[in-house]
Design a protein around this motif. Structure first.
Motif, PDB file in Angstrom:
ATOM      1  N   ASP A   1      -4.160   5.156   1.706  1.00 59.06           N
ATOM      2  CA  ASP A   1      -3.269   6.078   2.414  1.00 59.06           C
ATOM      3  C   ASP A   1      -3.004   7.312   1.555  1.00 59.06           C
ATOM      4  O   ASP A   1      -1.902   7.538   1.066  1.00 59.06           O
ATOM      5  CB  ASP A   1      -1.957   5.365   2.754  1.00 59.06           C
ATOM      6  CG  ASP A   1      -1.127   6.157   3.749  1.00 59.06           C
ATOM      7  OD1 ASP A   1      -1.708   6.936   4.521  1.00 59.06           O
ATOM      8  OD2 ASP A   1       0.103   5.994   3.740  1.00 59.06           O
TER       9      ASP A   1
ATOM     10  N   ARG B   1      -4.550  11.033   5.517  1.00 58.89           N
ATOM     11  CA  ARG B   1      -3.509  11.496   6.429  1.00 58.89           C
ATOM     12  C   ARG B   1      -3.977  12.718   7.202  1.00 58.89           C
ATOM     13  O   ARG B   1      -3.710  12.857   8.407  1.00 58.89           O
ATOM     14  CB  ARG B   1      -2.223  11.829   5.664  1.00 58.89           C
ATOM     15  CG  ARG B   1      -1.549  10.621   5.039  1.00 58.89           C
ATOM     16  CD  ARG B   1      -0.163  10.981   4.542  1.00 58.89           C
ATOM     17  NE  ARG B   1       0.395   9.931   3.716  1.00 58.89           N
ATOM     18  CZ  ARG B   1       0.433   9.955   2.392  1.00 58.89           C
ATOM     19  NH1 ARG B   1      -0.072  11.007   1.738  1.00 58.89           N
ATOM     20  NH2 ARG B   1       0.949   8.963   1.710  1.00 58.89           N
TER      21      ARG B   1
ATOM     22  N   THR C   1       2.255   0.217   1.615  1.00 61.29           N
ATOM     23  CA  THR C   1       1.934   1.546   1.124  1.00 61.29           C
ATOM     24  C   THR C   1       3.200   2.206   0.630  1.00 61.29           C
ATOM     25  O   THR C   1       4.303   1.898   1.071  1.00 61.29           O
ATOM     26  CB  THR C   1       1.331   2.404   2.227  1.00 61.29           C
ATOM     27  OG1 THR C   1       2.295   2.537   3.285  1.00 61.29           O
ATOM     28  CG2 THR C   1       0.067   1.806   2.781  1.00 61.29           C
TER      29      THR C   1
ATOM     30  N   ARG D   1      -1.143  -2.264   5.508  1.00 56.98           N
ATOM     31  CA  ARG D   1      -2.110  -1.174   5.646  1.00 56.98           C
ATOM     32  C   ARG D   1      -3.509  -1.699   5.970  1.00 56.98           C
ATOM     33  O   ARG D   1      -4.170  -1.224   6.889  1.00 56.98           O
ATOM     34  CB  ARG D   1      -2.161  -0.332   4.367  1.00 56.98           C
ATOM     35  CG  ARG D   1      -3.112   0.865   4.470  1.00 56.98           C
ATOM     36  CD  ARG D   1      -3.196   1.598   3.149  1.00 56.98           C
ATOM     37  NE  ARG D   1      -3.790   0.772   2.112  1.00 56.98           N
ATOM     38  CZ  ARG D   1      -5.109   0.618   1.951  1.00 56.98           C
ATOM     39  NH1 ARG D   1      -5.956   1.213   2.750  1.00 56.98           N
ATOM     40  NH2 ARG D   1      -5.572  -0.141   0.976  1.00 56.98           N
TER      41      ARG D   1
ATOM     42  N   MET E   1      -9.581   5.890   5.181  1.00 54.34           N
ATOM     43  CA  MET E   1      -8.460   4.999   4.864  1.00 54.34           C
ATOM     44  C   MET E   1      -8.942   3.744   4.162  1.00 54.34           C
ATOM     45  O   MET E   1      -8.291   3.230   3.261  1.00 54.34           O
ATOM     46  CB  MET E   1      -7.700   4.640   6.143  1.00 54.34           C
ATOM     47  CG  MET E   1      -6.806   5.749   6.675  1.00 54.34           C
ATOM     48  SD  MET E   1      -5.814   5.199   8.091  1.00 54.34           S
ATOM     49  CE  MET E   1      -4.740   3.987   7.308  1.00 54.34           C
TER      50      MET E   1
END
Length: 206
Positions: free
Chosen positions: A128, A133, A204, A38, A123
């Motif tokens: 996450d 999102r 994640t 991530r 982010m």
């Protein structure tokens, strides 16, 4: 000999803009999203996005300036001031290109300088999560809209010189073209994402 050069710059800038967007969205981002963790993916997205942003805006300004010059050469800019000067092709097609260009500039600015950086920043700060999102989806919508609009403008540019590839007799025909491009995009995503199911970023939770 200035007009062949202006035409070349117009075409190469448009091709670079559309082609780099396709490569970025279809190849680069999906591949590295599956390969990086991530944090690595966020750093990559931020760095490559900043470099691509300046290339994109150089292309957009080049297309706009050369497009105005070519429009003056083909139909004369006075056609867009007269009441019925742009009521028939090619002036009417160029007018739609100009309208599309203004919309594209606005949408690209919102994506590059607002929604895109906002999504990356969220982010980095929150990870996450649901908010990140949501912001990524919003930025993605603008990116896809920019690509589809760019392809339509590119098509209109071809019709100015070569005539229409498709005949649009009513608004519904335009809707089917846009709808077809959206479905084509989704089909490409399905193939690239192995059946349309995106794998979560490494590092994640699923």
């Amino acid at each position: 000999h200035i007009w062949p050069l202006i035409t070349f710059l117009h075409l190469i800038a448009a091709a670079t803009w559309v082609g780099s967007m396709l490569f970025f969205a279809i190849v680069l981002v999906p591949y590295f999203k599956n390969q990086y963790t991530r944090h690595e993916y966020i750093v990559f997205l931020n760095d490559i996005g900043a470099k691509f942003r300046w290339l994109g805006w150089i292309c957009l300004f080049t297309v706009s300036i050369t497009g105005i010059l070519l429009s003056d050469k083909i139909v004369g800019l006075g056609s867009f001031i007269e009441p019925n000067g742009h009521s028939s092709p090619p002036a009417s097609i160029i007018a739609w290109k100009m309208i599309g260009g203004v919309v594209l500039f606005s949408s690209a600015a919102l994506h590059d300088f607002h929604f895109g950086p906002q999504a990356v920043e969220c982010m980095i700060e929150r990870g996450d999560c649901g908010m990140s999102r949501k912001l990524r989806r919003r930025a993605s919508v603008f990116a896809r809209a920019n690509l589809i609009l760019s392809i339509i403008i590119f098509y209109l540019g071809v019709t100015v010189i070569r005539g229409p590839i498709f005949e649009f007799h009513q608004l519904g025909d335009c809707y089917f073209l846009v709808s077809g491009l959206v479905h084509l995009w989704r089909a490409i995503e399905v193939v690239l994402w192995r059946g349309g199911r995106r794998r979560p970023l490494k590092g994640t939770p699923p």
